[in-house]
Write a protein that holds these residues in place. Structure first.
Motif, PDB file in Angstrom:
ATOM      1  N   PRO A 124       0.838  -1.204   0.000  1.00  0.00           N
ATOM      2  CA  PRO A 124       0.000   0.000   0.000  1.00  0.00           C
ATOM      3  C   PRO A 124       0.875   1.257   0.000  1.00  0.00           C
ATOM      4  O   PRO A 124       2.074   1.190   0.291  1.00  0.00           O
ATOM      5  N   ASP A 125       0.302   2.387  -0.309  1.00  0.00           N
ATOM      6  CA  ASP A 125       1.046   3.641  -0.361  1.00  0.00           C
ATOM      7  C   ASP A 125       1.719   3.970   0.966  1.00  0.00           C
ATOM      8  O   ASP A 125       2.771   4.601   0.986  1.00  0.00           O
ATOM      9  N   THR A 126       1.129   3.556   2.067  1.00  0.00           N
ATOM     10  CA  THR A 126       1.703   3.840   3.384  1.00  0.00           C
ATOM     11  C   THR A 126       2.975   3.049   3.663  1.00  0.00           C
ATOM     12  O   THR A 126       3.681   3.345   4.618  1.00  0.00           O
ATOM     13  N   CYS A 127       3.281   2.061   2.837  1.00  0.00           N
ATOM     14  CA  CYS A 127       4.450   1.200   3.062  1.00  0.00           C
ATOM     15  C   CYS A 127       5.488   1.321   1.955  1.00  0.00           C
ATOM     16  O   CYS A 127       6.262   0.383   1.725  1.00  0.00           O
ATOM     17  N   GLN A 128       5.538   2.422   1.273  1.00  0.00           N
ATOM     18  CA  GLN A 128       6.454   2.549   0.137  1.00  0.00           C
ATOM     19  C   GLN A 128       7.931   2.491   0.533  1.00  0.00           C
ATOM     20  O   GLN A 128       8.766   2.167  -0.275  1.00  0.00           O
TER      21      GLN A 128
END
Length: 186
Positions: A124-128
């Motif tokens: 997800p974007d929060t884990c880039q």
């Protein structure tokens, strides 16, 4: 000698006990997810995955040496070839290619075209900032330390981040001389 290594990896892989690949992948995913929940900071998760891998690597080398019947490697180049062709095949069922050597022969890249740890994974974007497979860098670092090679292992490319392959950079920091607990002449 190079042609013997891939055959050796295939032979070892054929004789090693295996677990279901999907179970392995999903279990690893659950561990990463739990770390993200517990630690909250992606950089802390990266450090924890590396440390977990290191702890696995210092134990896994014994199994590797016992089951692979690989003779002692003479240098860092031969060692990385054995990791790429035999080690990855034995434990993950894939092989890696060794590329991008530096002039000194102390740094190279291990490139994986396929990585079974990332089946069913989308970040997800929060884990880039997450290096999802950072456990592998720790495993390599721990295993090499047990055979007297102090290394630094970092991710350069990651398909989960949009790159075309998985690439680990392995740098030999120091060849540690072996110490024996006693002297033969005493």
């Amino acid at each position: 000698m190079a042609p013997l290594v891939p055959r050796s990896g295939d032979a070892v892989f054929a004789n090693v006990e295996r677990v279901n690949a999907e179970l392995f992948t999903l279990t690893y995913g659950a561990i990463v997810r739990q770390l993200l929940t517990d630690l909250e900071e992606v950089e802390e998760v990266n450090k924890q995955l590396d440390q977990m891998g290191y702890n696995i690597g210092i134990r896994l080398i014994d199994e590797f040496l016992a089951k692979s019947n690989v003779s002692r490697c003479v240098d860092f180049k031969e060692t990385t070839e054995v990791i790429a062709k035999v080690g990855f095949k034995m434990f993950l069922g894939v092989t890696a290619s060794v590329t991008n050597w530096d002039a000194d022969g102390t740094s190279c890249s291990l490139v994986l075209e396929d990585n079974p740890l990332v089946d069913f994974v989308e970040l997800p974007d929060t884990c880039q900032g997450l290096y999802y497979c950072n456990i592998l860098s720790g495993v390599i670092r721990g295993a090499l330390e047990m055979v007297s090679m102090k290394t630094e292992v970092n991710w350069v490319r990651d398909m989960l981040r949009g790159d075309d392959a998985y690439e680990l950079r392995v740098k030999l920091l120091k060849q540690v001389p072996e110490e024996y607990p006693y002297k033969d002449d005493e």
